[in-house]
Design an enzyme around this catalytic site. Structure first.
Site, PDB file in Angstrom:
ATOM      1  N   CYS A 132      18.961  69.482  18.622  1.00 22.87           N
ATOM      2  CA  CYS A 132      19.742  68.260  18.424  1.00 22.87           C
ATOM      3  C   CYS A 132      20.710  68.067  19.592  1.00 22.87           C
ATOM      4  O   CYS A 132      20.277  67.822  20.710  1.00 22.87           O
ATOM      5  CB  CYS A 132      20.444  68.312  17.058  1.00 22.87           C
ATOM      6  SG  CYS A 132      20.966  66.680  16.480  1.00 22.87           S
ATOM      7  N   HIS A 161      16.060  70.023  13.077  1.00 19.99           N
ATOM      8  CA  HIS A 161      16.873  71.234  12.916  1.00 19.99           C
ATOM      9  C   HIS A 161      16.084  72.349  12.230  1.00 19.99           C
ATOM     10  O   HIS A 161      16.165  72.491  11.014  1.00 19.99           O
ATOM     11  CB  HIS A 161      18.088  70.919  12.045  1.00 19.99           C
ATOM     12  CG  HIS A 161      19.136  70.106  12.719  1.00 19.99           C
ATOM     13  ND1 HIS A 161      20.154  70.654  13.463  1.00 19.99           N
ATOM     14  CD2 HIS A 161      19.329  68.763  12.777  1.00 19.99           C
ATOM     15  CE1 HIS A 161      20.944  69.704  13.938  1.00 19.99           C
ATOM     16  NE2 HIS A 161      20.455  68.534  13.538  1.00 19.99           N
ATOM     17  N   GLU A 208      16.881  75.347  12.081  1.00 20.41           N
ATOM     18  CA  GLU A 208      17.824  76.272  11.435  1.00 20.41           C
ATOM     19  C   GLU A 208      18.278  75.758  10.077  1.00 20.41           C
ATOM     20  O   GLU A 208      18.888  76.504   9.306  1.00 20.41           O
ATOM     21  CB  GLU A 208      19.023  76.537  12.367  1.00 20.41           C
ATOM     22  CG  GLU A 208      20.125  75.493  12.358  1.00 20.41           C
ATOM     23  CD  GLU A 208      19.786  74.214  13.128  1.00 20.41           C
ATOM     24  OE1 GLU A 208      18.626  74.063  13.552  1.00 20.41           O
ATOM     25  OE2 GLU A 208      20.694  73.357  13.281  1.00 20.41           O
TER      26      GLU A 208
END
Lengths: 79, 220, 742
Positions: B87, B195, B197
């Site tokens: 990002c 994302h 994560e």
């Protein structure tokens, strides 16, 4: 001394914000608008008197931070 | 593998990155403040997390990419070691020149947060080796400036070199050729808008991002 | 004694919103006439916004304590115990007037302000919620306001990195001239590391940190306490501008400083900025305060002490340090590139003394600012009680599927995805359920544990308008119900009480009725109020908003493995309704949408039944018996079933028997205290047995399967068609009308 830096998208890079502005102006009846591009204006207050040196330094600032050469061009006005 | 997460003023996915790395490796990464000029001794993997470094002012990632730590990251990448930018991290990597192209305002002009469909375009990278080629994933996105741009020549080149690693199933932001994530030519620097994560836990966002970290770091 | 100090006139006093009686009190307490700085300070401290002068007499009716309450109202935010030495800190606040004038900045700074209330107390903010009320969809300003407010909330929350996990949005002509933007923030802290405004002692340095002070929002606090008129839109320059980047740095820096044990007291600069923060810390600590205005970081040249004391520049904090620890604060704030300055010290004089350019510009006792704030027992009367309205008194429509389609694509019920897609709901990686998920409350895991907070905001303004007392009760009961429907134990609420001009007895009657109804429900449901905010004078040209006491409820899910949602329906599941369905239609969504009328009495909440039904449902959730669970509220059973069917992508065959209530009452009646639950057959049998033993009314209402919602095998509504209409309403409004307006 004041430096005015105009940063704008290079021709050919799609500008969704400019397109939205043009669309809105058309909807308002401003049919003469054939295109709109949205950029930004950055004003710097500079110490010193040497115009040539200032221009060179500001140009360097533009290349190093204030614009992204992949998508943007810039112009500098000193006053 | 020894990891480091870079923290800029305005980073806000640094804790998420920390936790995902710790979950997969069993080791907490070092949190490296942007004003440091060197990575911790022995760092192998560097992650630049998402967020709004410097408030996304001027251009997303522009000011962070000029911070004190960046030369060390550029040097680290030059050794062939892995660097991942997610990002805002992706934006910082393009601004720093480690990855080609630029990320512009979303075509819809609005911030978009949704669970995006992604396709693994290249499973032969160190970031994607545990995925099947062509695998379809669901990974959250959340950004205002994720509209990937590069000139046609560059796009043709990165497509040809297999640098396009992830593509959107349903392009949410106007990205050229539906590109969601790319690597550099050497394949050791990956930037992506989604994302991963935020997709390592079934209680939050699913687990489709887990294999990215496992590919890179080996499972714990 | 002269009546006015030099340069002050009766007109200036009036412009400060101070009445003749209030001015007389000021003269008495000072023993002289106040100068302009002092007058400004009194005016903000005694404004409705800061002093609650119209509402205070009634707010004491709320139950505010309980075994889980660590801090009730009176501090920056409420604090509850969530076990394991952890605390949850939360509050809701309005930013209505600024958002109407400048929607992006108004909403953004609303989010910033409520976040500061929470991290000021030592909490890391973990979730944001918002309750929004806009005017009629076809009102010319509505789409502009929706776009601006939503972009502002997103722009701020996304940047600071706190997930915006839920909320509610209504549209009603009653808000045409006065939208409501209520934001709620929730944070987590260790229960033994909470920071308060109290705690300062004489001789301690006062540190200013954050953005520089400019002329933003001068007199915003008095603006928020005055009615609107058409000239209000000219007040644009007083609206503050938010900087979420500075806020993010402030959060990190303050939490870092709080870990050092160097703070005596801390307060954010909210409405009336430097004035209210310094007065509150001085008052709560029982001390005096001396500020050197020359040391205040200033953004503009030639600012006066008056302007600095009244500025509402955002992203500023005032910290009273333990002596000798200023350097600790400086080092941390400078690391985070924040402006920091020691601007004064605490004293033992009990006075507020300000010096500027070598002169004393203010010297007044602190106590009267807080203690002598006016408190009004405003006259009020309750509206006439409306008669109940049952479905049997309303003509039965033809095709129920078409009615359901119309309801689900109405402004009240249609999907709000256009809004919440603009909010980062996932940052911090603990969001288990947000607006996109089929959950009656947002669910945010307590970081690193298996437990979670359940969070909801609720209010049904059309009920509060029809019957303030029942409406107030219902707002609290629905919050309790929404938390229960996820499997959470409801713990406490915050509130944001939005009303019109309290100087009108009718409006004051709405306020008193809602407060008393809420208090009754809070007491019976053991669901105390721990923080809140009152926003009055929400009217334009004498037209008040519908009474809107927004409730923000927080509960705890002890084990995330034992929670419920309404997206798990499977073919063959039995659908049951917990609670009695009588077909109440007064002030219902059906009545408004189909009959285009808003009359009738509010379906009453029986709090004993509410509690019994809720406890039963929570028990069934924890027993692992439910595949889906959804509270039944707006639009009744049919709309709850539609939500469940859409989320699960599974049809529902509803079965209606008998004549009482008639079919439309069965489907769309808004009887309270009900839940729609689904279970596999064997579990359904067990549920019915438990219900019988516990004397809880539970009835089978249908079966899951197919691709449509049907009633008695007829009235089909295909899910694909329903989904398109439900999802399509808001994007169409925003796309279509936005273009027309431009």
């Amino acid at each position: 001394m004041k430096a005015k830096i105009h940063v704008y998208l290079k021709p050919g890079v799609l500008d969704p914000q400019g397109a939205a502005v043009a669309g809105a102006l058309h909807n308002m009846g401003y049919d003469e608008v054939t295109d709109a591009r949205q950029g930004k204006l950055i004003e710097l207050d500079l110490a010193g008197e040497d115009v040539d040196q200032a221009r060179a330094r500001v140009d360097e600032m533009c290349r190093k931070l204030l614009s992204n050469p992949v998508i943007e061009s810039y112009s500098i006005e000193l006053e | 593998m020894k990891s480091a997460v870079i923290v800029f003023p305005g980073s806000n996915c640094d804790r998420d990155a920390h936790d995902a790395i710790e979950k997969v490796t069993g080791h907490a990464p070092a949190m490296v403040w942007h004003q440091q000029s060197e990575l911790p001794e022995g760092t192998e993997f560097v992650m630049i997390p998402g967020g709004f470094s410097y408030g996304d002012y001027l251009r997303c990632g522009a000011m962070a990419s000029r911070s004190a730590i960046m030369p060390a990251i550029v040097a680290h990448a030059a050794t062939g070691a892995p660097v991942l930018g997610v990002c805002n991290g992706f934006q910082i990597l393009t601004e720093s020149g480690l990855l080609p192209g630029a990320l512009m305002r979303n075509a819809g002009l609005k911030f978009v947060c949704e669970k995006a469909k992604l396709k693994v375009e290249n499973a032969n990278t160190r970031f994607t080796s545990r995925y099947e080629g062509g695998a379809e994933l669901v990974v959250p996105i959340a950004h205002h400036d994720g509209n990937y741009f590069a000139d046609e020549t560059t796009l043709d080149r990165i497509e040809g070199e297999g640098q396009v690693v992830f593509r959107y199933g349903n392009n949410p932001n106007g990205s050229a050729r539906d590109i969601a994530g790319i690597t550099n030519e050497q394949g050791n620097v990956l930037g992506l808008m989604p994302h991963p994560e935020r997709a390592v836990d079934e209680k939050h966002g699913g687990t489709d991002g887990l294999k990215l970290f496992e590919s890179l770091l080996g499972s714990a | 004694m002269t009546q006015y100090a030099e340069g002050i006139t009766a007109e200036i006093v009036k412009e400060h919103g101070i009445t003749d009686e209030e001015y007389a009190v000021i003269l008495d307490r000072l023993g002289r006439a106040p100068n302009l700085v002092e007058l400004g300070i009194f005016s903000v401290m005694w404004s409705e916004h800061c002093s609650y002068k119209s509402s205070r007499a009634h707010l004491g009716k709320f139950p505010t304590s309980g075994e889980k309450v660590i801090q009730g109202p009176g501090e920056n935010a409420g604090v509850i115990d969530i076990g394991d030495g952890q605390a949850c800190i939360f509050k809701m606040e309005s930013h209505n007037h600024p958002s109407f004038i400048e929607p992006y900045q108004g909403a953004a700074t609303g989010v910033g302000g409520i976040l500061r209330d929470v991290f000021t107390m030592g909490a890391r903010p973990v979730a944001l919620m918002n309750a929004l009320r806009f005017g009629a969809p076809d009102h010319p300003k509505t789409t502009h306001l929706v776009s601006g407010v939503v972009a502002g909330i997103g722009g701020y929350g996304n940047c600071v990195g706190v997930p915006t996990v839920g909320g509610e949005t209504n549209f009603h002509a009653g808000y045409n001239g006065n939208i409501l933007v209520n934001a709620m923030a929730v944070g987590l802290a260790d229960a033994d590391k909470i920071f308060y405004a109290r705690g300062a002692e004489p001789g301690q340095p006062i540190v200013y940190v954050g953005s520089k002070t400019g002329r933003d929002g001068i007199h915003g606090a008095t603006m928020a306490s005055a009615e609107f008129d058409d000239a209000s839109e000219e007040k644009r320059p007083t609206v503050q501008v938010g900087d979420p980047f500075v806020e993010k740095k402030l959060i990190e820096a303050c939490l870092e400083l709080m870990a050092t044990d160097a703070i005596a007291a801390i307060q954010d600069m909210g409405a009336a900025g430097l004035t209210s923060s310094s007065v509150e810390m001085a008052d709560k600590g029982g001390i005096g305060i001396h500020l050197n205005m020359d040391a205040v970081p200033q953004r503009e040249a030639n600012m006066t002490a008056y302007e600095m004391m009244l500025s509402e520049s955002q992203e500023r904090m005032l910290v009273i340090m333990k002596p000798g620890r200023e350097d600790v604060a400086k080092a941390i704030f400078e690391k985070w590139e924040l402006d920091v300055a020691v601007i004064g010290e605490t004293t033992d004089t009990g006075r507020m003394v300000l010096t500027h350019k070598g002169e004393t510009v203010c010297d007044i006792p602190v106590a009267p600012l807080a203690d002598d704030a006016p408190k009004y027992e405003r006259p009020f009367f309750a509206p006439e009680v409306r008669a109940q309205l049952n479905a049997k008194d309303i003509a039965q429509p033809g095709h129920m599927g078409e009615i359901l389609l119309k309801l689900m694509s109405s402004p009240d019920m249609a999907s709000k995805a256009w809004i919440w897609k603009q909010y980062d709901r996932h940052v911090m990686a603990d969001t288990t359920a947000s607006s996109e998920d089929p959950s009656d409350a947002a669910i945010v895991r307590v970081h690193g544990t298996g437990k979670a907070l359940a969070i909801t905001t609720d209010c049904t303004p059309r009920y509060c308008y029809a019957d303030p007392y029942e409406g107030g009760k219902q707002a609290v009961a629905e919050a309790w119900r929404n938390l229960t429907a996820t499997g959470a134990d409801p713990i406490a609420i915050t509130d944001c009480l939005n009303f019109g001009n309290p100087e009108r007895a009718e409006i004051m009657g709405q306020f008193v009725g809602c407060v008393e109804g809420m208090a009754e429900a809070c007491g019976k449901l053991n669901f105390p109020v721990v923080s809140g905010n009152v926003s009055l004078y929400n009217e334009t040209n004498g037209v008040a908003i519908p009474p809107t006491p927004a409730v923000g409820g927080v509960g705890l899910i002890p084990d995330l493995e034992r929670r419920a949602h309404f997206g798990g329906l499977k073919e063959g599941d039995i659908l049951l309704v917990v609670g009695e369905t009588l077909g109440a239609m007064g002030a219902s969504v059906y009545l408004k949408t189909i009959e285009e009328r808003e009359d009738g009495g509010v379906p009453p909440v029986d709090l004993a039944v509410e509690k019994a039904n809720g406890d039963f449902v929570r028990g069934q959730i924890r027993a692992g018996r439910l595949t889906s669970c959804h509270d039944i509220s707006d639009g009744g059973l049919a709309c709850a079933a539609a939500d469940m069917a859409l989320a699960s992508n599974c049809g529902i065959k509803l079965a209606h028997e008998g004549k009482s209530p008639p079919m439309h009452g069965f489907l769309f009646g808004e009887d309270q205290g009900r839940y729609l639950i689904a279970a596999e057959k064997e579990d359904a049998i067990a549920i019915l047995q438990d219900a019988k033993a516990d004397e809880i009314p539970v009835h089978v209402v249908g079966l899951a399967g197919g691709t449509a919602i049907t009633v008695n095998g007829a009235h089909p509504l295909e899910l694909d068609r329903l989904r398109a209409a439900w999802e399509g309403w808001l994007p169409e409004l925003m796309g279509h009308l936005a273009e027309a307006a431009e």
